[in-house]
Design a protein around this motif. Structure first.
Motif, short mmCIF file in Angstrom:
data_model
loop_
_atom_site.label_atom_id
_atom_site.label_comp_id
_atom_site.label_asym_id
_atom_site.label_seq_id
_atom_site.Cartn_x
_atom_site.Cartn_y
_atom_site.Cartn_z
N ASP A 166 34.92 44.73 36.90
CA ASP A 166 36.23 44.36 36.88
C ASP A 166 36.88 44.86 37.47
O ASP A 166 38.25 43.39 37.97
CB ASP A 166 36.62 43.67 35.55
CG ASP A 166 37.31 45.12 35.26
OD1 ASP A 166 37.10 46.24 36.02
OD2 ASP A 166 37.18 44.85 33.60
N LYS A 167 36.64 45.70 38.57
CA LYS A 167 38.03 46.37 39.84
C LYS A 167 36.75 46.99 40.56
O LYS A 167 36.29 47.71 39.54
CB LYS A 167 39.43 46.92 39.01
CG LYS A 167 38.81 48.07 38.22
CD LYS A 167 39.78 48.45 37.16
CE LYS A 167 39.24 49.31 35.71
NZ LYS A 167 40.37 50.20 35.11
N ILE A 186 39.66 42.24 40.00
CA ILE A 186 39.77 41.10 39.88
C ILE A 186 40.01 40.20 39.36
O ILE A 186 40.28 39.97 38.66
CB ILE A 186 37.71 40.86 39.87
CG1 ILE A 186 37.23 41.67 40.90
CG2 ILE A 186 37.58 38.88 40.08
CD1 ILE A 186 35.53 42.03 40.48
N LYS A 187 40.32 38.54 39.93
CA LYS A 187 40.68 37.98 39.50
C LYS A 187 40.52 36.63 39.77
O LYS A 187 39.40 36.05 40.60
CB LYS A 187 42.59 37.47 40.40
CG LYS A 187 43.40 38.40 40.21
CD LYS A 187 43.95 38.64 38.49
CE LYS A 187 44.88 39.29 38.04
NZ LYS A 187 45.49 40.04 36.77
N ASP A 190 36.23 35.04 41.14
CA ASP A 190 35.34 35.59 42.52
C ASP A 190 34.93 36.84 42.33
O ASP A 190 35.68 37.45 40.79
CB ASP A 190 36.65 35.34 43.42
CG ASP A 190 36.26 36.19 44.69
OD1 ASP A 190 35.30 36.21 45.24
OD2 ASP A 190 36.86 35.45 45.85
N ARG A 192 34.71 39.51 43.85
CA ARG A 192 35.35 40.18 45.02
C ARG A 192 36.26 40.49 44.63
O ARG A 192 37.13 40.04 43.88
CB ARG A 192 34.86 39.90 46.59
CG ARG A 192 33.66 38.96 46.97
CD ARG A 192 34.16 38.77 48.64
NE ARG A 192 34.72 36.96 47.86
CZ ARG A 192 34.94 36.33 48.61
NH1 ARG A 192 34.36 36.44 49.84
NH2 ARG A 192 35.07 34.89 48.16
N ALA A 193 36.65 41.88 44.86
CA ALA A 193 38.58 42.13 44.68
C ALA A 193 39.19 42.39 45.67
O ALA A 193 39.92 43.28 45.10
CB ALA A 193 38.23 43.82 43.93
N CYS A 197 40.85 38.39 48.71
CA CYS A 197 40.62 37.36 48.18
C CYS A 197 40.94 36.82 47.18
O CYS A 197 40.76 36.57 46.11
CB CYS A 197 39.01 37.78 47.94
SG CYS A 197 38.22 38.02 49.57
N GLY A 199 42.97 39.49 45.02
CA GLY A 199 42.97 40.97 44.28
C GLY A 199 44.08 42.03 44.10
O GLY A 199 44.63 40.73 44.87
#
Length: 271
Positions: A166-167, A186-187, A190, A192-193, A197, A199
């Motif tokens: 998650d990060k 990560i938000k 997605d 990807r962090a 993108c 994050g």
């Protein structure tokens, strides 16, 4: 005077010469600018370049030329040689024994047919060269995802073990020092962090082992201006990739003036 960024004081007080624009706002550097035809430089700028003991940000075009001439450069030639080349980076990590997700490169249609022999779903597929800021990175969840990736990517297939997280951590090394580190969180949906993108950035509870691994990686690989990305998987930090064209949002959020940082590193002789 024809150089792009030069004051009379700078011209008289410093012999720090840069070709690329990274140091254009630094007061202790004369930024001359890039011209692929050396004959296009003015006589004065040509002499500054020829007489300089060291050239900052020589650009990929001139880096090996200056090295061949015996001039010191910053960043290192190795830093330029591995820019946005995930295939060579992975080879370097493996040769040095640097923890790195299991990665394989498949060339040609016959090799690409065997990807599923080596990887279980889900896994990561990347454009192996020229991508950054999270672009060209795909989470392969099914055979159709893989087919779409292979169709859109005519070159080698760069396939990497997926490490759910998650990060991740971005560590910026300049010279031989860690100058910035932060979590990229990560938000949304997605995987990807990357900050580009969506994050988030956090400076809380950064693990020393991750920072040490990033610095060790940069020194072993002879990369002296680089953002190292790491992820924790099953209790171990692993290096995902190196970014020589890293973003500056982390510096801004940390309250660090990037150009003042570079000025001070140059003044101290750290780069």
């Amino acid at each position: 005077m024809s150089s792009l960024y030069r004051t009379n004081d700078a011209f008289e007080s410093t012999h720090n010469i840069a070709i690329g624009m990274r140091l254009a706002k630094c007061r202790n550097v004369i930024t001359i600018g890039f011209k692929p035809n050396f004959s296009d430089y003015s006589d004065g700028d040509a002499k500054l370049i020829q007489n300089a003991d060291k050239i900052f940000y020589p650009t990929a075009f001139y880096a090996d030329i200056f090295e061949a001439m015996g001039k010191k450069i910053f960043p290192s030639l190795n830093t330029y040689a591995f820019v946005q080349d995930k295939i060579r980076q992975s080879a370097m990590f493996n040769m040095h024994g640097i923890p790195h997700p299991f990665t394989k490169v498949f060339y040609g249609n016959n090799q690409k047919k065997k990807i599923m022999d080596f990887f279980n779903l889900p896994f990561i597929a990347k454009n192996p060269r020229g991508s950054s800021m999270g672009r060209g990175v795909y989470l392969i969840l099914c055979q159709n995802d893989l087919k779409e990736y292979l169709t859109s990517n005519a070159g080698p297939a760069y396939i990497q073990q997926y490490c759910p997280h998650d990060k991740d951590i971005r560590v910026v090394v300049i010279g031989k020092k860690v100058v910035l580190a932060y979590w990229r969180i990560i938000k949304g949906m997605d995987f990807r962090a990357n900050i580009s993108c969506g994050g988030d950035i956090s400076f809380n509870d950064l693990p020393g082992e991750a920072l040490s691994l990033a610095l060790k990686t940069a020194i072993k690989c002879q990369w002296d201006d680089v953002g190292i990305d790491l992820v924790e998987h099953k209790g171990q930090f692993m290096v995902i990739e190196a970014n020589m064209k890293y973003g500056k949002k982390g510096f801004i959020k940390a309250g660090i003036n990037y150009h003042n940082l570079l000025e001070n590193l140059i003044a101290k002789g750290d780069i």
